[in-house]
Design a protein around this motif. Structure first.
Motif, PDB file in Angstrom:
ATOM      1  N   SER A 421       6.648   2.483  -9.234  1.00 26.98           N
ATOM      2  CA  SER A 421       6.720   3.081  -7.891  1.00 26.98           C
ATOM      3  C   SER A 421       5.458   2.777  -7.090  1.00 26.98           C
ATOM      4  CB  SER A 421       6.916   4.597  -7.990  1.00 26.98           C
ATOM      5  OG  SER A 421       8.154   4.916  -8.577  1.00 26.98           O
ATOM      6  N   LEU A 422       4.306   2.881  -7.733  1.00 25.93           N
ATOM      7  CA  LEU A 422       3.046   2.644  -7.034  1.00 25.93           C
ATOM      8  C   LEU A 422       2.852   1.168  -6.697  1.00 25.93           C
ATOM      9  CD1 LEU A 422       0.755   5.049  -9.081  1.00 25.93           C
ATOM     10  CD2 LEU A 422       1.375   5.311  -6.671  1.00 25.93           C
ATOM     11  N   LEU A 423       3.145   0.291  -7.654  1.00 29.47           N
ATOM     12  CA  LEU A 423       2.945  -1.143  -7.401  1.00 29.47           C
ATOM     13  C   LEU A 423       3.995  -1.708  -6.454  1.00 29.47           C
ATOM     14  CD1 LEU A 423       1.913  -2.479 -10.918  1.00 29.47           C
ATOM     15  CD2 LEU A 423       0.457  -1.895  -8.988  1.00 29.47           C
ATOM     16  N   GLN A 424       5.093  -1.028  -6.321  1.00 25.89           N
ATOM     17  CA  GLN A 424       6.114  -1.424  -5.350  1.00 25.89           C
ATOM     18  C   GLN A 424       5.587  -1.261  -3.923  1.00 25.89           C
ATOM     19  OE1 GLN A 424       9.587   1.193  -4.985  1.00 25.89           O
ATOM     20  NE2 GLN A 424      10.909  -0.576  -5.390  1.00 25.89           N
ATOM     21  N   LYS A 425       4.700  -0.285  -3.721  1.00 28.83           N
ATOM     22  CA  LYS A 425       4.237   0.060  -2.364  1.00 28.83           C
ATOM     23  C   LYS A 425       2.799  -0.363  -2.084  1.00 28.83           C
ATOM     24  CE  LYS A 425       8.101   2.376  -1.762  1.00 28.83           C
ATOM     25  NZ  LYS A 425       9.189   1.810  -0.915  1.00 28.83           N
ATOM     26  N   PHE A 426       1.960  -0.470  -3.147  1.00 30.09           N
ATOM     27  CA  PHE A 426       0.520  -0.631  -2.910  1.00 30.09           C
ATOM     28  C   PHE A 426      -0.077  -1.725  -3.785  1.00 30.09           C
ATOM     29  CE2 PHE A 426       1.606   3.893  -2.386  1.00 30.09           C
ATOM     30  CZ  PHE A 426       1.237   4.091  -1.056  1.00 30.09           C
ATOM     31  N   ASN A 427      -1.208  -2.258  -3.308  1.00 33.23           N
ATOM     32  CA  ASN A 427      -2.106  -3.072  -4.124  1.00 33.23           C
ATOM     33  C   ASN A 427      -3.337  -2.237  -4.445  1.00 33.23           C
ATOM     34  OD1 ASN A 427      -0.638  -5.549  -4.100  1.00 33.23           O
ATOM     35  ND2 ASN A 427      -1.299  -5.873  -1.990  1.00 33.23           N
ATOM     36  N   ILE A 452     -14.776   5.442 -11.464  1.00 34.89           N
ATOM     37  CA  ILE A 452     -14.210   4.148 -11.059  1.00 34.89           C
ATOM     38  C   ILE A 452     -13.335   4.385  -9.830  1.00 34.89           C
ATOM     39  CG2 ILE A 452     -12.778   2.191 -11.732  1.00 34.89           C
ATOM     40  CD1 ILE A 452     -13.478   2.776 -14.634  1.00 34.89           C
ATOM     41  N   LYS A 453     -13.743   3.862  -8.709  1.00 31.32           N
ATOM     42  CA  LYS A 453     -12.981   4.023  -7.477  1.00 31.32           C
ATOM     43  C   LYS A 453     -12.107   2.799  -7.238  1.00 31.32           C
ATOM     44  CE  LYS A 453     -16.157   7.134  -5.063  1.00 31.32           C
ATOM     45  NZ  LYS A 453     -16.925   7.375  -3.817  1.00 31.32           N
ATOM     46  N   LEU A 454     -10.894   3.063  -6.758  1.00 28.77           N
ATOM     47  CA  LEU A 454      -9.956   1.995  -6.450  1.00 28.77           C
ATOM     48  C   LEU A 454      -9.661   1.966  -4.953  1.00 28.77           C
ATOM     49  CD1 LEU A 454      -7.302   2.305  -9.321  1.00 28.77           C
ATOM     50  CD2 LEU A 454      -9.381   0.918  -9.254  1.00 28.77           C
ATOM     51  N   LYS A 455      -9.712   0.777  -4.393  1.00 21.95           N
ATOM     52  CA  LYS A 455      -9.255   0.576  -3.024  1.00 21.95           C
ATOM     53  C   LYS A 455      -7.736   0.487  -3.030  1.00 21.95           C
ATOM     54  CE  LYS A 455     -13.345  -2.062  -1.590  1.00 21.95           C
ATOM     55  NZ  LYS A 455     -13.788  -3.358  -1.021  1.00 21.95           N
ATOM     56  N   ILE A 456      -7.105   1.054  -2.030  1.00 21.48           N
ATOM     57  CA  ILE A 456      -5.646   1.077  -1.940  1.00 21.48           C
ATOM     58  C   ILE A 456      -5.231   0.352  -0.676  1.00 21.48           C
ATOM     59  CG2 ILE A 456      -3.577   2.509  -1.950  1.00 21.48           C
ATOM     60  CD1 ILE A 456      -5.297   4.779  -3.071  1.00 21.48           C
ATOM     61  N   LYS A 457      -4.337  -0.614  -0.811  1.00 21.24           N
ATOM     62  CA  LYS A 457      -3.837  -1.361   0.352  1.00 21.24           C
ATOM     63  C   LYS A 457      -2.312  -1.335   0.347  1.00 21.24           C
ATOM     64  CE  LYS A 457      -7.731  -4.613   0.632  1.00 21.24           C
ATOM     65  NZ  LYS A 457      -8.122  -6.042   0.645  1.00 21.24           N
ATOM     66  N   HIS A 458      -1.732  -1.148   1.535  1.00 24.15           N
ATOM     67  CA  HIS A 458      -0.289  -1.215   1.647  1.00 24.15           C
ATOM     68  C   HIS A 458       0.175  -2.655   1.411  1.00 24.15           C
ATOM     69  CE1 HIS A 458       0.145   2.873   3.216  1.00 24.15           C
ATOM     70  NE2 HIS A 458      -0.922   2.626   3.966  1.00 24.15           N
ATOM     71  N   ARG A 459       1.225  -2.814   0.633  1.00 23.85           N
ATOM     72  CA  ARG A 459       1.756  -4.146   0.412  1.00 23.85           C
ATOM     73  C   ARG A 459       2.512  -4.621   1.645  1.00 23.85           C
ATOM     74  NH1 ARG A 459       5.365  -5.176  -4.563  1.00 23.85           N
ATOM     75  NH2 ARG A 459       5.017  -7.322  -3.807  1.00 23.85           N
ATOM     76  N   GLN A 460       2.362  -5.894   1.916  1.00 25.83           N
ATOM     77  CA  GLN A 460       3.084  -6.513   3.017  1.00 25.83           C
ATOM     78  C   GLN A 460       4.464  -6.939   2.517  1.00 25.83           C
ATOM     79  OE1 GLN A 460       1.842  -6.536   6.116  1.00 25.83           O
ATOM     80  NE2 GLN A 460       0.000  -5.523   5.303  1.00 25.83           N
TER      81      GLN A 460
END
Length: 461
Positions: A421-427, A452-460
């Motif tokens: 679900s997460l990888l479907q929507k975000f990088n 450990i911080k993660l950057k979250i980007k919406h997938r195109q």
């Protein structure tokens, strides 16, 4: 004068150590260490990795180390674990806690009553399957994705610790099943969440599974009162009562049901959320595998369709990734200690009655004689030449024997549905504003990614 006193104390400790040190010639080799302090002065931060190296480089598959004046035997290979926890399961399935604050099945001694109580756990899990857990998990997945979508852009770009976002949805799966409600991040609910997800064990470094009884007894009594007000399914208790009606000692009581729910909250939430956290961190650190996984998600599930467990067998890369996460970062790198209730022979070594025995799951899953470059995150190692998933018997995050984790199927469902679900929507990317983060994790009882911080980007799409 002080020097004389110190010398006398040291001499006394050495004499006590010598008196205590008479053991069978067939006892496993190991580290006796210093009087009282035992082996700890020689150990580093990650106990499981220190013990793994000792086994690989010095002592072999079965050896001991010393804490608090007591020898603890380590099973450091898959073969030793099978012989100990399967072949000699009845002799090595007891616990070494003599006065625990709860009657938790996690800490109860092995007995015929314990076996009946374990049937209670199996029955509860069976009833949970009738509650359409998959649909409930998917609802929490969607809620989490919506939550991440509305995070401030500055937070997503700078990076955030995912533990702050994935613990509540994980908690709510169990909460809804037994309580009939979801909790929120408000003041009252946050207090309940902290109580129910706080481990029963003392997780300070080097405590080695000693129960913090005075602190946790009050906490657990508070939790139990809360559980009694919940809408615990009467169907479960009705089934239990029918099974138990002819027994001389009643195992299937409301109190035991409460104990199991307590186990689920305490152990379940932390383990499920931590494993998912590791999956996201490891994929962020290995973007090629993240892309490979997303390509499979797009092909099998699509962009706008919710994941389903029916898709799992069609997604070998995803299954390989999950198995590799379980392998390289087991949430519980050392098993909760077992106790020998009889004299046991493992290999050529004699384990006397009363000895504490632990399985080093991290060592087994990172054994260089089994795994090529074991510290490397490589899901492809679990695929054959035709790209088919290969299940490994030597990836055992849920341990083996009578005390293996009954929640393994729930864990796999949780990891698959949340991760897809997460990888479907975000990088996800590692935030490297303070340099490359340490991916070794922090290890007390649980091996967890910390700071450990993660950057979250919406997938195109």
């Amino acid at each position: 004068m002080y020097i004389i006193v110190i010398c006398l104390v040291v001499t006394l400790l050495l004499l006590l150590e010598k008196l205590r040190g008479n053991i069978s010639n067939n006892f496993p080799p190991g580290s006796k260490g210093f009087p009282y302090f035992g082996s700890f002065p020689f150990m580093q931060t990650h106990l499981e990795r220190t013990l793994a190296r000792w086994g690989w480089e010095r002592y072999g598959s079965v050896f001991y180390f010393t804490t608090g004046g007591k020898r603890k035997v380590v099973l450091n290979t898959y073969e030793a674990l099978r012989e100990g926890f399967l072949k000699n399961s009845e002799s090595l399935s007891s616990r070494c806690f003599t006065n625990h604050a709860t009657e938790s099945i996690l800490f109860a001694d092995y007995s015929s009553k314990w076996e009946r109580q374990r049937q209670l756990r199996l029955l509860v899990l069976k009833c949970l399957k009738d509650c359409n857990v998959e649909e409930l998990v998917l609802q929490e997945c969607q809620t989490l994705c919506q939550h991440l979508k509305i995070l401030p852009q500055t937070t997503m770009a700078a990076g955030t610790e995912m533990a702050n976002h994935i613990t509540l949805p994980t908690f709510n799966i169990i909460s809804f099943l037994f309580w009939g409600k979801r909790l929120r991040n408000d003041k009252d609910d946050s207090k309940i969440i902290r109580q129910l997800t706080y481990p029963v064990y003392n997780t300070r470094p080097f405590s080695f599974w000693k129960l913090d009884q005075n602190h946790n007894l009050l906490r657990i009594k508070t939790i139990r009162r809360k559980i009694r007000s919940w809408k615990i399914t009467e169907e479960i208790f009705s089934r239990l009562s029918n099974i138990d009606k002819n027994a001389s000692d009643k195992c299937y009581t409301h109190e035991n049901l409460e104990n199991y729910i307590l186990d689920l909250f305490i152990a379940g939430t932390d383990a499920l959320a931590t494993t998912l956290h590791w999956a996201l961190v490891l994929l962020a650190a290995n973007p090629l595998y993240q892309t490979k996984l997303q390509d499979e998600i797009d092909k099998v599930i699509g962009n706008n369709t919710s994941p389903s467990m029916q898709c799992l067998d069609l997604m070998p890369n995803t299954r390989a990734t999950l198995q590799e996460v379980f392998r390289v970062r087991p949430v519980f790198p050392l098993s909760i200690p077992h106790k020998a209730i009889n004299n046991v022979i493992i290999g050529k070594h004699a384990i006397p009655k009363g000895t504490t025995v632990v399985a080093n799951l991290w060592a087994i899953q990172n054994d260089p004689t089994v795994w090529n470059e074991p510290e490397k995150f490589c899901p492809d190692r679990h695929l054959d030449d035709n790209g088919r998933f290969v299940k490994s018997d030597k990836v055992i995050p849920f341990s083996l024997g009578p005390r293996y984790c009954l929640g393994s199927q729930l864990s796999i469902m949780h990891q698959f549905l949340f991760l897809t679900s997460l990888l479907q929507k975000f990088n996800f990317e590692l935030a490297k504003d303070k340099g490359t983060p340490n991916l070794s994790g922090s290890s007390t009882i649980v091996l967890a990614p910390v700071d450990i911080k993660l950057k979250i980007k919406h997938r195109q799409m």
